[in-house]
Design an enzyme around this catalytic site. Structure first.
Site, mmCIF file in Angstrom:
data_model
loop_
_atom_site.group_PDB
_atom_site.id
_atom_site.type_symbol
_atom_site.label_atom_id
_atom_site.label_comp_id
_atom_site.label_asym_id
_atom_site.label_seq_id
_atom_site.Cartn_x
_atom_site.Cartn_y
_atom_site.Cartn_z
ATOM 1 N N GLU A 1 0.784 -1.244 0.000
ATOM 2 C CA GLU A 1 0.000 0.000 0.000
ATOM 3 C C GLU A 1 0.813 1.290 0.000
ATOM 4 O O GLU A 1 0.799 2.042 0.981
ATOM 5 C CB GLU A 1 -0.937 0.010 1.217
ATOM 6 C CG GLU A 1 -1.909 -1.132 1.213
ATOM 7 C CD GLU A 1 -3.005 -0.984 2.262
ATOM 8 O OE1 GLU A 1 -2.896 -0.092 3.102
ATOM 9 O OE2 GLU A 1 -3.962 -1.758 2.209
ATOM 10 N N GLU B 1 -5.097 -8.843 1.010
ATOM 11 C CA GLU B 1 -5.775 -8.537 2.276
ATOM 12 C C GLU B 1 -7.246 -8.306 2.014
ATOM 13 O O GLU B 1 -7.614 -7.673 1.028
ATOM 14 C CB GLU B 1 -5.250 -7.239 2.925
ATOM 15 C CG GLU B 1 -3.884 -7.336 3.515
ATOM 16 C CD GLU B 1 -3.414 -6.011 4.128
ATOM 17 O OE1 GLU B 1 -4.255 -5.189 4.546
ATOM 18 O OE2 GLU B 1 -2.200 -5.805 4.166
HETATM 19 C C1 GCO Z 1 -3.680 -1.642 5.582
HETATM 20 C C2 GCO Z 1 -2.571 -2.514 5.962
HETATM 21 C C3 GCO Z 1 -2.882 -3.406 7.120
HETATM 22 C C4 GCO Z 1 -4.031 -2.996 7.955
HETATM 23 C C5 GCO Z 1 -5.321 -3.509 7.416
HETATM 24 C C6 GCO Z 1 -6.526 -3.037 8.162
HETATM 25 O O1 GCO Z 1 -4.388 -1.971 4.659
HETATM 26 O O2 GCO Z 1 -3.875 -0.605 6.198
HETATM 27 O O3 GCO Z 1 -2.084 -3.244 4.926
HETATM 28 O O4 GCO Z 1 -1.679 -3.366 7.794
HETATM 29 O O5 GCO Z 1 -3.894 -3.420 9.255
HETATM 30 O O6 GCO Z 1 -5.467 -3.105 6.113
HETATM 31 O O7 GCO Z 1 -6.626 -1.650 8.121
#
Ligand code: GCO
Length: 458
Positions: free
Chosen positions: A163, A356
């Site tokens: 990200e 994710e």
């Molecule tokens: C993000 C990160 C994760 C977060 C998850 C929940 O997307 O912010 O990759 O580390 O913990 O997404 O917010």
């Protein structure tokens, strides 16, 4: 049809969010260690100093993953644990931790998917300008070499950056994530440009040095756009356009961060939106950024909908009152997984891996000693059914990593909400598999065939 035969069922976590051991065995500090020390930056003054103590409890944690039936685990490496100064001398004790973790995973038949960078940037390099320093892509390449040389005899699956929209946008523009700066847009985009070069350099490093044939992806985030009327081709086209548009002078878009990496250029609308704030680019920069990738990894939590208003014009559709939301107020929009997969594949032509997806919730231990999280099960089931639909429509879907295996440190939100399928008591460090963990095992064992079984038509 169900999920493809070799579909990878996994779950994810990230170094700073679970490891703890912030000062152990020669680890250097990261910008998150620094941010957590500043008053008022993180909810209730929480820190990742101990987190879920995964650094010391990784064996127990891998055993829990095995119990869940995970086929793969997406982990990230803490750059300053391996290189305390970010470059230069290697901290062998820190590197050994990942060596042991990988062995433990393989012994449990769990395939490690390694993310090189999930936000814990070395503080020592921040003091040298961080991602603004034109040397930063080379710093990252040096770090990647150390990790690849150590682990690539056993690790085959790599992701470069997690990200960039967040660690650059939230970290350098909005100042709510580490390092907590509020720079001008030109500086922010310059730092972003260096991270894209860092991505490319690290792919080059993996390809050149890995001992096993590697599969390499990227893990940006994005909000897919859902057409309100799927049968209306114009609506679908509007959603597609809106999803990839760069029309705000911030970092919240997809194309600025993915087009250079996969298509070899910045998007035209981004160049005009950012105007003079856009970085000065050498053509050879894109030769570095744009390296062949094996999959498009992406984090998808929710999307938004576009549809016709009463005059027939396309507009963002308001979510109906009472539309489900997660504990952190993110909307529940399962179709994001269908449209996201489809539009990403159409534009970038790479197989899709969801790196994710999950929901935050207020889970606690019930009187019966168990942790019941029906909302997480329902959320995941709905999203997975949409992902499956994408597969049925011919999109190559290769894997799904639930966020997260464990409850963990949620950045500026501290430990306020919980994302895990495994509950963690932060006082005792006791772990309990939530109902969702047991349910996920059945999903994995059936390669998704159990999904939707409980559905009744309303
Ligand atoms: C993000 C990160 C994760 C977060 C998850 C929940 O997307 O912010 O990759 O580390 O913990 O997404 O917010």
């Amino acid at each position: 049809m169900s999920f493809p035969e070799n579909f990878v069922w996994g779950a994810a976590a990230a170094s700073y969010q679970i490891e703890g051991g912030a000062y152990d065995d020669g680890k250097g500090l990261s910008v998150w260690d620094m941010m957590c020390r500043q008053q008022g930056r993180v909810y209730a003054g929480h820190t990742g100093d101990v987190a879920i103590d995964h650094y010391h409890r990784y064996k127990e944690d891998v055993a829990l993953m095995k119990q869940m039936g995970l086929m793969a685990y997406r982990l990230s490496i803490s750059w300053p644990r391996v290189l305390p100064e970010g470059v230069g001398p290697v901290n062998e004790a820190g590197l050994d931790f990942y060596d042991r973790l990988v062995d433990e995973l393989l012994a449990a038949n769990i395939v490690p998917y390694v993310t090189l960078f999930h936000w814990d940037f070395p503080h020592a390099l921040y003091c040298r300008g961080g991602w603004l320093n034109p040397q930063s892509p080379e710093w990252f390449a040096e770090y990647a070499e150390v990790v690849v040389d150590k682990l690539s005899d056993r690790v085959k699956h790599w992701m470069t950056l997690n990200e960039p929209q967040c660690f650059i946008g939230l970290g350098l523009l909005d100042g709510i994530h580490a390092p907590g700066d509020k720079l001008g847009l030109a500086e922010v985009l310059l730092a972003g440009h260096h991270t894209l070069l860092a991505h490319g350099r690290s792919v080059q490093v993996i390809r050149a040095r890995a001992k096993l044939e590697s599969s390499i992806g990227y893990a940006p985030t994005g909000s897919p756009v859902i057409p309100a009327d799927e049968g209306d081709e114009d609506n679908v086209e509007q959603a597609r356009k809106a999803m990839f548009a760069v029309n705000n002078r911030n970092c919240w878009n997809i194309s600025w961060w993915s087009d250079p990496v996969i298509l070899g250029h910045y998007p035209e609308d981004g160049l005009s939106t950012y105007g003079s704030a856009a970085p000065k680019v050498k053509d050879s920069d894109f030769d570095i950024m744009c390296q062949p990738l094996d999959f498009y990894g992406t984090n998808i939590y929710n999307g938004w909908t576009i549809g016709r208003n009463e005059q027939g014009r396309f507009r963002q559709v308001d979510r109906p009152q009472g539309n489900p939301i997660c504990a952190n107020k993110w909307p529940v929009t399962p179709e994001a997984l269908y449209w996201g997969s489809r539009f990403y594949y159409e534009r970038y032509g790479l197989p899709i891996v969801i790196t994710e997806n999950g929901l935050s919730n207020q889970d606690w231990v019930s009187l019966d000693g168990k942790v019941h999280d029906p909302l997480r099960i329902d959320f995941t089931e709905r999203y997975l059914l949409e992902f499956k639909r994408a597969g049925e429509d011919g999109i190559p879907i290769e894997g799904y990593f639930h966020w997260s295996v464990f409850d963990n440190f949620e950045w500026a939100e501290g430990y306020k909400e919980r994302f895990g399928m495994v509950y963690v008591d932060y006082q005792t460090q006791e772990r309990i598999l939530k109902d969702s963990a047991h349910w996920y095992r059945t999903v994995i064992e059936s390669n998704g065939a159990v999904l939707g079984a409980s559905r009744v038509e309303h």
